[in-house]
Design a protein around this motif. Structure first.
Motif, short mmCIF file in Angstrom:
data_model
loop_
_atom_site.label_atom_id
_atom_site.label_comp_id
_atom_site.label_asym_id
_atom_site.label_seq_id
_atom_site.Cartn_x
_atom_site.Cartn_y
_atom_site.Cartn_z
N ASP A 82 0.90 -1.24 -0.01
CA ASP A 82 0.06 -0.15 -0.03
C ASP A 82 0.83 1.14 0.15
O ASP A 82 0.34 2.45 -0.05
N ARG A 83 2.08 1.31 -0.29
CA ARG A 83 3.00 2.29 -0.17
C ARG A 83 4.08 2.31 -1.43
O ARG A 83 4.17 1.01 -1.91
N GLY A 84 4.43 3.45 -1.76
CA GLY A 84 5.42 3.29 -2.90
C GLY A 84 6.92 3.50 -2.66
O GLY A 84 7.33 3.54 -1.57
N VAL A 85 7.78 3.52 -3.81
CA VAL A 85 9.02 3.85 -3.71
C VAL A 85 9.41 4.97 -4.56
O VAL A 85 8.44 5.23 -5.35
N ALA A 86 10.50 5.75 -4.56
CA ALA A 86 10.88 6.75 -5.40
C ALA A 86 12.46 6.77 -5.55
O ALA A 86 13.32 6.32 -4.67
N VAL A 87 12.64 7.32 -6.61
CA VAL A 87 14.02 7.77 -6.98
C VAL A 87 14.04 9.13 -7.42
O VAL A 87 13.58 9.66 -8.21
N ILE A 88 15.33 9.95 -6.82
CA ILE A 88 15.61 11.08 -7.16
C ILE A 88 16.92 11.20 -7.89
O ILE A 88 18.14 10.59 -7.46
N ASP A 89 16.73 11.31 -9.31
CA ASP A 89 17.70 10.73 -10.42
C ASP A 89 18.54 12.01 -10.59
O ASP A 89 18.38 12.67 -11.50
N MET A 90 19.55 12.47 -9.99
CA MET A 90 20.31 13.60 -9.86
C MET A 90 21.37 13.24 -11.25
O MET A 90 21.43 14.41 -11.83
N GLU A 91 21.57 12.03 -11.61
CA GLU A 91 22.41 11.86 -12.85
C GLU A 91 21.59 11.89 -14.17
O GLU A 91 22.28 11.68 -15.13
N GLN A 92 20.30 11.77 -13.82
CA GLN A 92 19.45 11.67 -15.05
C GLN A 92 19.74 10.48 -16.00
O GLN A 92 19.62 10.71 -17.20
N SER A 93 19.94 9.47 -15.35
CA SER A 93 20.33 7.97 -16.10
C SER A 93 19.73 6.95 -15.91
O SER A 93 20.27 5.87 -16.05
N PHE A 94 18.50 7.14 -15.13
CA PHE A 94 17.62 5.98 -14.75
C PHE A 94 17.26 5.10 -15.67
O PHE A 94 16.37 5.73 -16.71
N ASP A 95 17.53 3.76 -15.81
CA ASP A 95 17.12 2.82 -16.85
C ASP A 95 15.64 2.28 -16.36
O ASP A 95 15.96 1.37 -15.71
N PHE A 96 14.80 2.73 -17.10
CA PHE A 96 13.60 1.98 -16.51
C PHE A 96 13.22 0.54 -17.22
O PHE A 96 12.61 0.01 -16.32
N ASP A 97 13.78 0.33 -18.20
CA ASP A 97 13.77 -0.96 -19.04
C ASP A 97 14.53 -2.00 -17.86
O ASP A 97 14.11 -3.30 -17.65
N TRP A 98 15.77 -1.55 -17.79
CA TRP A 98 16.69 -2.39 -16.61
C TRP A 98 15.86 -2.62 -15.21
O TRP A 98 15.86 -3.83 -14.75
N GLY A 133 4.16 10.00 4.61
CA GLY A 133 4.22 8.35 4.73
C GLY A 133 3.80 7.63 3.75
O GLY A 133 3.72 6.22 3.76
N ALA A 134 3.47 8.10 2.39
CA ALA A 134 3.05 7.31 1.24
C ALA A 134 4.42 6.46 0.55
O ALA A 134 4.05 5.50 -0.17
N ILE A 135 5.50 7.07 1.15
CA ILE A 135 6.68 6.44 0.21
C ILE A 135 7.55 5.73 1.35
O ILE A 135 7.66 6.32 2.59
N CYS A 136 7.95 4.27 1.20
CA CYS A 136 8.59 3.86 2.15
C CYS A 136 10.01 3.78 2.09
O CYS A 136 11.10 3.45 2.95
N LEU A 137 10.53 3.92 0.80
CA LEU A 137 12.00 3.89 0.57
C LEU A 137 12.29 4.95 -0.66
O LEU A 137 11.62 5.00 -1.71
N VAL A 138 13.28 5.86 -0.42
CA VAL A 138 13.77 6.56 -1.39
C VAL A 138 15.08 6.56 -1.74
O VAL A 138 16.06 6.37 -0.79
N THR A 139 15.57 6.43 -2.96
CA THR A 139 16.77 6.45 -3.57
C THR A 139 17.21 7.74 -3.97
O THR A 139 16.47 8.34 -4.74
#
Length: 375
Positions: A82-98, A133-139
Motif C-alpha cells: 500500500d506504499r510506494g518507492v521513489a528515485v531522485i535521479d540527479m544523474e538523469q540516467s535511470f534505466d526504466f527497462d533495466w 508516509g506514502a513512500i517507504c523507500l527513497v533512493t
C-alpha cells in the motif's frame, strides 16, 4: 518540589513551546528491515536496510550500486503493497527497462521518479516524498552528482565552494528525522573523488561529513579477484576473442553499521545478461544460498556428497545436487536466509521506540500547572 514533579513541569514547558516533538524512549524494539536483494549482503547488514534509518552505498562506476538500490525497492514494494518507492535521479540516467527486468513495478501508483536541477531541489523533493508516509523507500542517485544552485547561477570561473556541502548536510539531518517518523528508509548512492586536501593524495567519498554521522550503514562495493563470466557471441566485429562479459563477482563490505557488527563482507555473483549457461539476469541467489547456508549451518554437510537442507530433507550429489534441489524448490532460498539471520539475531541492536507525549502525567498542558495528584 519533588524531582518527578520538576521533570513533569519541564516536559510540560517543552511541550508548550515545541509541540508534540518532546519524545520518550521508554521501550526498545527489534529493527524492521528491507532486503537488499542479496542473501549474503542481508546477512552482513544484520537483516538488510533498516527502516527508520538512512544508508549509503559507495563505490566506483559499474559496481552495481544503482542496481542494488533497485533490488531493495523491489523488496520494499512487496513488503508494503500500500506504499510506494521513489528515485531522485540527479544523474538523469535511470534505466526504466533495466529496473523492470529486475522486477520493479513502475506503475504510477507504486513508483515515483523525479529529475532535480540542483541540490536544493533534492532537499525539497525528498522532504515532500517522505512527509505524508506514502513512500517507504527513497533512493538518491547520486550524492556525487549533486551541485548547489549557487554553483549553477555563477559563471564557470567563479567559485561556490562549500555551498553544496551545506545543503547536503542540512538535508541528511532533516531526512533522518523524517525516516523515523514515517517508518521509511533512504539510500544515498555515492562515488569516490580525489582527496584534494590530502598531501598524500588518495580518494574519499563525495559529499560532506554529515553523511558519515547521520547514515546508519555505509557499504563499499568493489570487484573481487575472480575472473568474469563470459559467453561466446557470433556477431563480433573485431579480431578480439568473440566473447561477451555477462557476469562479475561483487564484493560489498559493510564499513559502518550502527545496528549490527560492522566489517562483514558479502561476495556474490551478478549477471547483467540472461544466458543458457549462467541463467537469468540478477544476483545468483542459488549460489548465495549454498555458500551462506553451509557457512552458517543452515545447510548441513553430512558427507562429501550429501547435505541436509533447511527443511530436513537430504540431498546427494555434492554441490551440483544442492543446486538442482534449489532449482526445483526455490522456497529453500528464503529458508536459508531466515536461518542464517537467526544465527546473528543476538548481535542486532534493538532500536528506540519513539512515542510522542500528548499530556505529561500530572500536568495541565494548557497552564503548565502541576496537579495535586502529581505533587
Amino acid at each position: 518540589m519533588p524531582p518527578k514533579s520538576r521533570l513533569a513541569k519541564l516536559r510540560a514547558d517543552l511541550t508548550k513551546v515545541y509541540g508534540d516533538r518532546v519524545t520518550r524512549r521508554d521501550t526498545m524494539t527489534r529493527p524492521d528491515f528491507i532486503s537488499s536483494g542479496s542473501l549474503t549482503l542481508d546477512y552482513a547488514l544484520g537483516g538488510g536496510f533498516a527502516l527508520k534509518r538512512t544508508h549509503e552505498i559507495v563505490g566506483p562506476e559499474g559496481m552495481g550500486k544503482t542496481t542494488q538500490t533497485i533490488l531493495a525497492m523491489v523488496d520494499a514494494q512487496k513488503k508494503f503493497p500500500d506504499r510506494g518507492v521513489a528515485v531522485i535521479d540527479m544523474e538523469q540516467s535511470f534505466d526504466f527497462d533495466w529496473a523492470a527486468s529486475l522486477g520493479l513495478d513502475l506503475d504510477e501508483d507504486r513508483f515515483i521518479h523525479v529529475y532535480p536541477d540542483h541540490s536544493e531541489d533534492v532537499s525539497d523533493q525528498i522532504t515532500m516524498l517522505l512527509r505524508d508516509g506514502a513512500i517507504c523507500l527513497v533512493t538518491v542517485d547520486s550524492v556525487g552528482g549533486m551541485e548547489s544552485k549557487a554553483a549553477f547561477e555563477k559563471r564557470a570561473e567563479d567559485s561556490a565552494m562549500g555551498k553544496n556541502s551545506q545543503v547536503i548536510s542540512r538535508m541528511v539531518k532533516r531526512v533522518a528525522g523524517l525516516c523515523r517518523e514515517q517508518n521509511a528508509a533512504v539510500i544515498f548512492v555515492n562515488q569516490y573523488r580525489a582527496d584534494i586536501g590530502n598531501p598524500r593524495g588518495g580518494q574519499k567519498s563525495a559529499g560532506p561529513s554529515a553523511l558519515k554521522y547521520n547514515t546508519t550503514t555505509k557499504i563499499k562495493m568493489s570487484r573481487t579477484g575472480e575472473p568474469t563470466k563470459k559467453v561466446s557471441i557470433s556477431d563480433a566485429v573485431s579480431k578480439a576473442p568473440a566473447e561477451l562479459e555477462v557476469g562479475r563477482q561483487i564484493r560489498a563490505r559493510v564499513e559502518r553499521n550502527k545496528l549490527a557488527p560492522q566489517g562483514r563482507v558479502a561476495d556474490y555473483w551478478f549477471f547483467n545478461k540472461a544466458s543458457s549457461k549462467y541463467g537469468p539476469v540478477g544476483i545468483d541467489r542459488a549460489d548465495e544460498a549454498i555458500t551462506l547456508g553451509i557457512a552458517t549451518g543452515a545447510i548441513k554437510r553430512l558427507s562429501t556428497v550429501s547435505y541436509e537442507m533447511p527443511d530436513g530433507t537430504t540431498v546427494k550429489g555434492g554441490r551440483p545436487g544442492v543446486e538442482a534441489a534449489i532449482a526445483e524448490r526455490p522456497e529453500l532460498v528464503e529458508q536459508v536466509r531466515l536461518k542464517a539471520l537467526e544465527a546473528i539475531s543476538a548481535d542486532i541492536k534493538d532500536d528506540h521506540e519513539v512515542t510522542y507525549d500528548d499530556a505529561p502525567d500530572g500536568v495541565n498542558t494548557t497552564t503548565g500547572e502541576i496537579t495535586e495528584a502529581a505533587a
